[in-house]
Each structure stands twice: as C-alpha cells, then as structure tokens.
Design an enzyme around this catalytic site. Sequence first.
Site, mmCIF file in Angstrom:
data_model
loop_
_atom_site.group_PDB
_atom_site.id
_atom_site.type_symbol
_atom_site.label_atom_id
_atom_site.label_comp_id
_atom_site.label_asym_id
_atom_site.label_seq_id
_atom_site.Cartn_x
_atom_site.Cartn_y
_atom_site.Cartn_z
ATOM 1 N N HIS A 39 -9.695 1.288 4.945
ATOM 2 C CA HIS A 39 -8.405 1.487 5.614
ATOM 3 C C HIS A 39 -8.600 2.467 6.772
ATOM 4 O O HIS A 39 -9.406 3.393 6.671
ATOM 5 C CB HIS A 39 -7.373 2.037 4.617
ATOM 6 C CG HIS A 39 -5.979 2.017 5.176
ATOM 7 N ND1 HIS A 39 -5.533 2.963 6.055
ATOM 8 C CD2 HIS A 39 -4.960 1.134 5.008
ATOM 9 C CE1 HIS A 39 -4.279 2.671 6.398
ATOM 10 N NE2 HIS A 39 -3.910 1.565 5.776
ATOM 11 N N SER B 213 3.570 -1.767 10.316
ATOM 12 C CA SER B 213 5.028 -1.821 10.482
ATOM 13 C C SER B 213 5.632 -3.175 10.093
ATOM 14 O O SER B 213 6.584 -3.644 10.729
ATOM 15 C CB SER B 213 5.422 -1.429 11.910
ATOM 16 O OG SER B 213 5.028 -0.084 12.173
ATOM 17 N N GLY C 128 4.953 1.570 4.652
ATOM 18 C CA GLY C 128 6.273 2.189 4.492
ATOM 19 C C GLY C 128 7.313 1.307 3.813
ATOM 20 O O GLY C 128 7.970 1.747 2.854
ATOM 21 N N GLY D 253 2.670 2.688 10.756
ATOM 22 C CA GLY D 253 3.631 3.774 10.562
ATOM 23 C C GLY D 253 4.363 4.171 11.838
ATOM 24 O O GLY D 253 5.012 5.201 11.883
ATOM 25 N N GLU E 21 -5.265 -4.495 10.782
ATOM 26 C CA GLU E 21 -4.223 -3.485 10.949
ATOM 27 C C GLU E 21 -4.482 -2.701 12.232
ATOM 28 O O GLU E 21 -5.277 -1.745 12.231
ATOM 29 C CB GLU E 21 -4.215 -2.513 9.767
ATOM 30 C CG GLU E 21 -3.901 -3.157 8.442
ATOM 31 C CD GLU E 21 -3.335 -2.152 7.442
ATOM 32 O OE1 GLU E 21 -2.224 -2.371 6.971
ATOM 33 O OE2 GLU E 21 -4.004 -1.134 7.163
ATOM 34 N N ASN F 32 0.870 -1.180 0.000
ATOM 35 C CA ASN F 32 0.000 0.000 0.000
ATOM 36 C C ASN F 32 0.906 1.230 0.000
ATOM 37 O O ASN F 32 1.491 1.573 1.026
ATOM 38 C CB ASN F 32 -0.907 -0.022 1.241
ATOM 39 C CG ASN F 32 -1.738 1.249 1.362
ATOM 40 O OD1 ASN F 32 -1.784 2.056 0.421
ATOM 41 N ND2 ASN F 32 -2.393 1.440 2.495
ATOM 42 N N TRP F 33 0.998 1.859 -1.156
ATOM 43 C CA TRP F 33 1.893 3.021 -1.279
ATOM 44 C C TRP F 33 1.296 4.291 -0.667
ATOM 45 O O TRP F 33 1.978 5.311 -0.596
ATOM 46 C CB TRP F 33 2.219 3.279 -2.752
ATOM 47 C CG TRP F 33 3.126 2.275 -3.366
ATOM 48 C CD1 TRP F 33 3.684 1.173 -2.771
ATOM 49 C CD2 TRP F 33 3.613 2.272 -4.727
ATOM 50 N NE1 TRP F 33 4.481 0.499 -3.664
ATOM 51 C CE2 TRP F 33 4.455 1.148 -4.867
ATOM 52 C CE3 TRP F 33 3.408 3.109 -5.826
ATOM 53 C CZ2 TRP F 33 5.092 0.853 -6.073
ATOM 54 C CZ3 TRP F 33 4.040 2.811 -7.024
ATOM 55 C CH2 TRP F 33 4.873 1.690 -7.150
ATOM 56 N N LYS F 34 0.023 4.249 -0.306
ATOM 57 C CA LYS F 34 -0.650 5.447 0.226
ATOM 58 C C LYS F 34 -0.434 6.614 -0.753
ATOM 59 O O LYS F 34 -0.467 6.396 -1.950
ATOM 60 C CB LYS F 34 -0.163 5.733 1.650
ATOM 61 C CG LYS F 34 -0.304 4.474 2.531
ATOM 62 C CD LYS F 34 -0.083 4.699 3.985
ATOM 63 C CE LYS F 34 -0.280 3.372 4.734
ATOM 64 N NZ LYS F 34 -0.183 3.497 6.164
HETATM 65 P P1 13P Z 1 3.056 0.725 7.669
HETATM 66 O O1 13P Z 1 3.563 -0.589 7.088
HETATM 67 O O2 13P Z 1 3.791 1.914 7.161
HETATM 68 O O3 13P Z 1 2.948 0.653 9.167
HETATM 69 O O4 13P Z 1 1.546 0.897 7.119
HETATM 70 C C1 13P Z 1 0.634 -0.127 7.285
HETATM 71 C C2 13P Z 1 -0.573 0.160 6.483
HETATM 72 O O5 13P Z 1 -1.355 1.033 6.813
HETATM 73 C C3 13P Z 1 -0.780 -0.616 5.258
HETATM 74 O O6 13P Z 1 -2.079 -0.451 4.761
#
Ligand code: 13P
Length: 256
Positions: A101, A218, A240, A179, A173, A10-12
């Site tokens: 999400h 994470s 991330g 994050g 999650e 997930n690149w956000k």
């Molecule tokens: P991180 O891996 O950066 O903690 O993010 C998790 C996330 O929200 C994936 O959708």
Amino acid sequence: MSRLPLAVANWKMHRTPDEAAVYAERFRERMAPHAADLDRRFEVAIAPPFPALDRLGRALSGSGLALAAQNVHPELEGAFTGEVSRGMLEALGCRYVLVGHSERRQLFGEDDAFVAAKVKGLVGSSVRPILCVGETLAERERDATLEVVGRQLGCVLDAAGDALGSRLVVAYEPIWAIGTGRTATPELAQDVHAGLRERLVDRLGGIGREIRILYGGSVKPANAGELLARPDIDGVLVGGASLDPDAFAAICTENA
Ligand code: 13P
C-alpha cells in the site's frame, strides 16, 4: 473473460475489536437481502487492523464475506518485532492481504524489492496478495504513471508472477486520489488499468486476463458504479467510505 468483481474495505488504523463487531452486525444486515447469490456476482472482503481480525472473522463467519489483512512479513517466522507472518493470517482465516500500500511505501519505507519479497512469501499460501501500485502527483504530471506502476508490478511478476497466476490481485491507487476526495475519472483509471492489463498479459499470457485489477482512491457510493462499468476495472479498494457500513454495503450491493 469474466472476472468476479471484488470490493475490499481497507479500514487502515481505525476501529477496535468491539467496534468491528458492531460494524459487522450492521453490514450483514445491509447485505442480507443480496446474500443468496451474491458470492457468484460480487466478492466482498474487509481488512481491519490486526487486533480486530479475530473478532471480525468470527462476526463474519457463515456470511460468505471475506476477511483480509493490511500487511504481512515475507518470512515465515523469526525475530521481527512488530511484524505478522502469513501463517498467523492463515490461522485467522484471512483470504487476502494488502501488500505494498502506498502508505507502507511512503511512510514506512517499503521499496519494490521488499514488496516483491512479501508477495513471493505468499506463494503456496491460502492468503492471496492484493498488490497496491500507484503514482504520486508529481509522477503523473511528468507523464510517468505507466512507467511507475509498470515497475511496481514488474518486480512482483518477476518474483512470483508464474507461481501465483490468477491468485494475484492488483489494486491501482493513484496517491493523489487517496483520502483527498479527488477520484481519478473513470477514463483515466481505465487507461492505467488497460496499461497494467497489457503488462500482465505480456508476462503471463492468458492468465493475465484472469487477474483482477481494483481501483482505489476516494471511492464512494456515488462514483463506484461508473468506475466498475469500465472494462478493466474489476473491483474497488475503499478506505474512508468503507468505515461506514451503510456506505460500503451500498458500494457492494448497488454494483453487484
Ligand atoms: P480512500 O478511499 O480514503 O481515498 O483510501 C483509499 C485507500 O488507500 C484504500 O486502500
């Protein structure tokens, strides 16, 4: 019951179309030694921002690596400025879309009913929902985790569980692990996954054992293996660390 493990990047809100194409080239290189039978051992999908979907889809073409989107609107079309429909994602060849999400729920006010409507809107589509659920730190501290994720899952199962069956993917999650560098321990994650599994089986019978439950929060190369070794952790949703093609490829190949 064997469930094909699934890793989703997930690149956000990161990466332009050009950057996505550069990433894809590097990622394919890294995956190449494992490509021959990877699709029978481990499924991999990447969810870039909408503007990069077309370019990334072309760059992944023929690789077996799947394209995913980060959001979808429940309606097929209409006056919904800024939104994207399932037909648009189908046209781009998306195999998956993230729904619910925690960033959508917390920052953009999406509630359980709206999330359930989005999942329902995907019944009959080639695009499969990855339903994200998870508790805040305060909810965990008052021992409400299973109640919260059970409610988030229950709304979706009521709306579309029977129609979607094993096409549904669930991602646990914990919000306090996103994050923050603070991953849930494999034991703690497994406990929640087992609770989700129980609800899936209660509601859908045997099909509930076929539904994959991913862990996110994470995840990185150093902790993916121990998470994936747990019986009800069927894959990972990576934020991330997935922005680095070498790190995401390590997560995918070292655990395949
Ligand atoms: P991180 O891996 O950066 O903690 O993010 C998790 C996330 O929200 C994936 O959708």
